[in-house]
Scaffold this motif. Structure first.
Motif, PDB file in Angstrom:
ATOM      1  N   LEU A  99       0.826  -1.206   0.000  1.00  0.00           N
ATOM      2  CA  LEU A  99       0.000   0.000   0.000  1.00  0.00           C
ATOM      3  C   LEU A  99       0.862   1.259   0.000  1.00  0.00           C
ATOM      4  O   LEU A  99       0.549   2.243  -0.688  1.00  0.00           O
ATOM      5  N   GLN A 100       1.950   1.247   0.748  1.00  0.00           N
ATOM      6  CA  GLN A 100       2.859   2.392   0.754  1.00  0.00           C
ATOM      7  C   GLN A 100       3.462   2.606  -0.632  1.00  0.00           C
ATOM      8  O   GLN A 100       3.505   3.732  -1.143  1.00  0.00           O
ATOM      9  N   GLN A 101       3.919   1.540  -1.269  1.00  0.00           N
ATOM     10  CA  GLN A 101       4.524   1.659  -2.594  1.00  0.00           C
ATOM     11  C   GLN A 101       3.516   2.147  -3.628  1.00  0.00           C
ATOM     12  O   GLN A 101       3.841   3.004  -4.469  1.00  0.00           O
ATOM     13  N   GLN A 102       2.294   1.609  -3.570  1.00  0.00           N
ATOM     14  CA  GLN A 102       1.273   2.028  -4.530  1.00  0.00           C
ATOM     15  C   GLN A 102       0.891   3.491  -4.322  1.00  0.00           C
ATOM     16  O   GLN A 102       0.646   4.217  -5.285  1.00  0.00           O
ATOM     17  N   LEU A 103       0.838   3.918  -3.074  1.00  0.00           N
ATOM     18  CA  LEU A 103       0.528   5.320  -2.785  1.00  0.00           C
ATOM     19  C   LEU A 103       1.618   6.231  -3.342  1.00  0.00           C
ATOM     20  O   LEU A 103       1.320   7.273  -3.949  1.00  0.00           O
ATOM     21  N   GLN A 104       2.868   5.864  -3.161  1.00  0.00           N
ATOM     22  CA  GLN A 104       3.963   6.658  -3.703  1.00  0.00           C
ATOM     23  C   GLN A 104       3.865   6.764  -5.216  1.00  0.00           C
ATOM     24  O   GLN A 104       4.029   7.851  -5.791  1.00  0.00           O
ATOM     25  N   GLN A 105       3.597   5.656  -5.889  1.00  0.00           N
ATOM     26  CA  GLN A 105       3.504   5.663  -7.348  1.00  0.00           C
ATOM     27  C   GLN A 105       2.357   6.538  -7.832  1.00  0.00           C
ATOM     28  O   GLN A 105       2.498   7.320  -8.775  1.00  0.00           O
ATOM     29  N   ARG A 106       1.197   6.412  -7.179  1.00  0.00           N
ATOM     30  CA  ARG A 106       0.029   7.175  -7.618  1.00  0.00           C
ATOM     31  C   ARG A 106       0.216   8.666  -7.385  1.00  0.00           C
ATOM     32  O   ARG A 106      -0.158   9.495  -8.228  1.00  0.00           O
ATOM     33  N   LEU A 107       0.813   9.036  -6.241  1.00  0.00           N
ATOM     34  CA  LEU A 107       1.070  10.451  -5.979  1.00  0.00           C
ATOM     35  C   LEU A 107       2.083  11.017  -6.969  1.00  0.00           C
ATOM     36  O   LEU A 107       1.970  12.177  -7.390  1.00  0.00           O
ATOM     37  N   THR A 108       3.059  10.226  -7.336  1.00  0.00           N
ATOM     38  CA  THR A 108       4.038  10.674  -8.328  1.00  0.00           C
ATOM     39  C   THR A 108       3.366  10.949  -9.671  1.00  0.00           C
ATOM     40  O   THR A 108       3.696  11.912 -10.366  1.00  0.00           O
ATOM     41  N   LEU A 109       2.408  10.103 -10.046  1.00  0.00           N
ATOM     42  CA  LEU A 109       1.661  10.325 -11.282  1.00  0.00           C
ATOM     43  C   LEU A 109       0.760  11.549 -11.188  1.00  0.00           C
ATOM     44  O   LEU A 109       0.657  12.336 -12.140  1.00  0.00           O
ATOM     45  N   SER A 110       0.095  11.712 -10.050  1.00  0.00           N
ATOM     46  CA  SER A 110      -0.874  12.797  -9.891  1.00  0.00           C
ATOM     47  C   SER A 110      -0.206  14.149  -9.641  1.00  0.00           C
ATOM     48  O   SER A 110      -0.777  15.196  -9.979  1.00  0.00           O
ATOM     49  N   LEU A 111       0.976  14.134  -9.032  1.00  0.00           N
ATOM     50  CA  LEU A 111       1.694  15.365  -8.696  1.00  0.00           C
ATOM     51  C   LEU A 111       3.095  15.308  -9.307  1.00  0.00           C
ATOM     52  O   LEU A 111       4.089  15.117  -8.612  1.00  0.00           O
ATOM     53  N   PRO A 112       3.185  15.442 -10.630  1.00  0.00           N
ATOM     54  CA  PRO A 112       4.471  15.220 -11.312  1.00  0.00           C
ATOM     55  C   PRO A 112       5.563  16.219 -10.938  1.00  0.00           C
ATOM     56  O   PRO A 112       6.740  15.963 -11.207  1.00  0.00           O
ATOM     57  N   ARG A 113       5.202  17.326 -10.312  1.00  0.00           N
ATOM     58  CA  ARG A 113       6.214  18.297  -9.886  1.00  0.00           C
ATOM     59  C   ARG A 113       6.626  18.094  -8.432  1.00  0.00           C
ATOM     60  O   ARG A 113       7.256  18.979  -7.835  1.00  0.00           O
ATOM     61  N   SER A 114       6.274  16.959  -7.882  1.00  0.00           N
ATOM     62  CA  SER A 114       6.627  16.658  -6.500  1.00  0.00           C
ATOM     63  C   SER A 114       7.597  15.486  -6.443  1.00  0.00           C
ATOM     64  O   SER A 114       7.506  14.550  -7.233  1.00  0.00           O
ATOM     65  N   GLN A 115       8.504  15.540  -5.490  1.00  0.00           N
ATOM     66  CA  GLN A 115       9.343  14.389  -5.181  1.00  0.00           C
ATOM     67  C   GLN A 115       8.609  13.571  -4.121  1.00  0.00           C
ATOM     68  O   GLN A 115       8.291  14.071  -3.044  1.00  0.00           O
ATOM     69  N   VAL A 116       8.315  12.332  -4.430  1.00  0.00           N
ATOM     70  CA  VAL A 116       7.582  11.466  -3.509  1.00  0.00           C
ATOM     71  C   VAL A 116       8.488  10.305  -3.114  1.00  0.00           C
ATOM     72  O   VAL A 116       8.937   9.531  -3.975  1.00  0.00           O
ATOM     73  N   VAL A 117       8.769  10.184  -1.818  1.00  0.00           N
ATOM     74  CA  VAL A 117       9.673   9.149  -1.329  1.00  0.00           C
ATOM     75  C   VAL A 117       9.067   8.501  -0.093  1.00  0.00           C
ATOM     76  O   VAL A 117       8.144   9.031   0.527  1.00  0.00           O
ATOM     77  N   GLY A 118       9.615   7.352   0.270  1.00  0.00           N
ATOM     78  CA  GLY A 118       9.257   6.723   1.523  1.00  0.00           C
ATOM     79  C   GLY A 118       9.914   7.447   2.681  1.00  0.00           C
ATOM     80  O   GLY A 118      11.001   8.033   2.537  1.00  0.00           O
ATOM     81  N   LYS A 119       9.253   7.426   3.843  1.00  0.00           N
ATOM     82  CA  LYS A 119       9.791   8.132   5.002  1.00  0.00           C
ATOM     83  C   LYS A 119      11.175   7.603   5.351  1.00  0.00           C
ATOM     84  O   LYS A 119      11.418   6.397   5.371  1.00  0.00           O
TER      85      LYS A 119
END
Length: 207
Positions: A99-119
């Motif tokens: 779930l954490q990995q899928q959330l990171q991937q989806r946020l990266t797609l939805s917010l392409p100008r954001s860096q999305v990483v695991g804590k």
């Protein structure tokens, strides 16, 4: 021999019967020989195709899951109080991690100008920071033919100050019988949760 919780099959929709009776019959036949190999499932994933200059750094904490979800077996809710953990249809990896990995991937797609990483992973400097924390209380099939994702999320700034928190409940109807269809529908429900978070992040006044 595999046993299932006492239910009244005549009152359960065909979807639940198809999900439960298949493994049960396989288990019964296995009493006379070797048990069938269990099936393992991963949530489907989609990788971003384009990168942009980053204007926001997002840290996604490990997703907490309720105790009845913290097992290999995919969960079906039989009624308002009973749940069934499959013995032959399993998560191939820890559900919270998926779930954490899928959330990171989806946020990266939805917010392409954001860096999305695991804590805990390195983050950009000089940009606003947002920390996402999620607790999942339901992530399972439902006896009425739905896939259900339910829980609560928190959004914090870079200093740990709580900006907003809210509960979520997403239901998606299954379009087919069987555990593969359930896994795909659960993934679609989780994408909706991620999209809700992406919309909230885009409304933050500092962005």
């Amino acid at each position: 021999m595999i046993t299932t919780p006492r239910t009244r099959p005549a009152l359960l929709p065909g979807l639940v019967l198809s999900l439960l009776l298949g493994p049960l019959l396989l288990g019964l036949s296995g009493c006379a020989g070797s048990d069938p190999a269990p099936s393992s499932y991963l949530l489907p994933s989609t990788a971003p195709t384009k990168q942009y200059p980053h204007t926001l750094a997002i840290s996604v904490a490990p997703v907490g899951i309720a105790g009845h979800l913290d097992s290999e077996g995919i969960v079906m809710q039989l009624n308002d109080i009973e749940v069934y953990q499959a013995r032959q249809h399993l998560w191939a990896e820890d559900l919270g991690k998926q779930l954490q990995q899928q959330l990171q991937q989806r946020l990266t797609l939805s917010l392409p100008r954001s860096q999305v990483v695991g804590k805990g992973q390195p983050m950009l400097g000089g940009v606003p920071v947002r920390d996402i924390r999620i607790q999942v209380s339901r992530f399972q099939g439902h006896h009425d033919g739905m896939a259900l994702a339910e829980g609560q999320w928190q959004l914090l700034d870079g200093s740990g100050r709580l900006l907003k928190q809210a509960g979520f409940r997403v239901e998606q109807p299954l379009t087919d019988d069987g555990y593969p269809a359930l896994v795909r529908t659960l993934a679609a429900a989780w994408e909706q949760v991620a999209d809700q978070l992406a919309a909230e992040l885009s409304l933050q006044p500092s962005l």
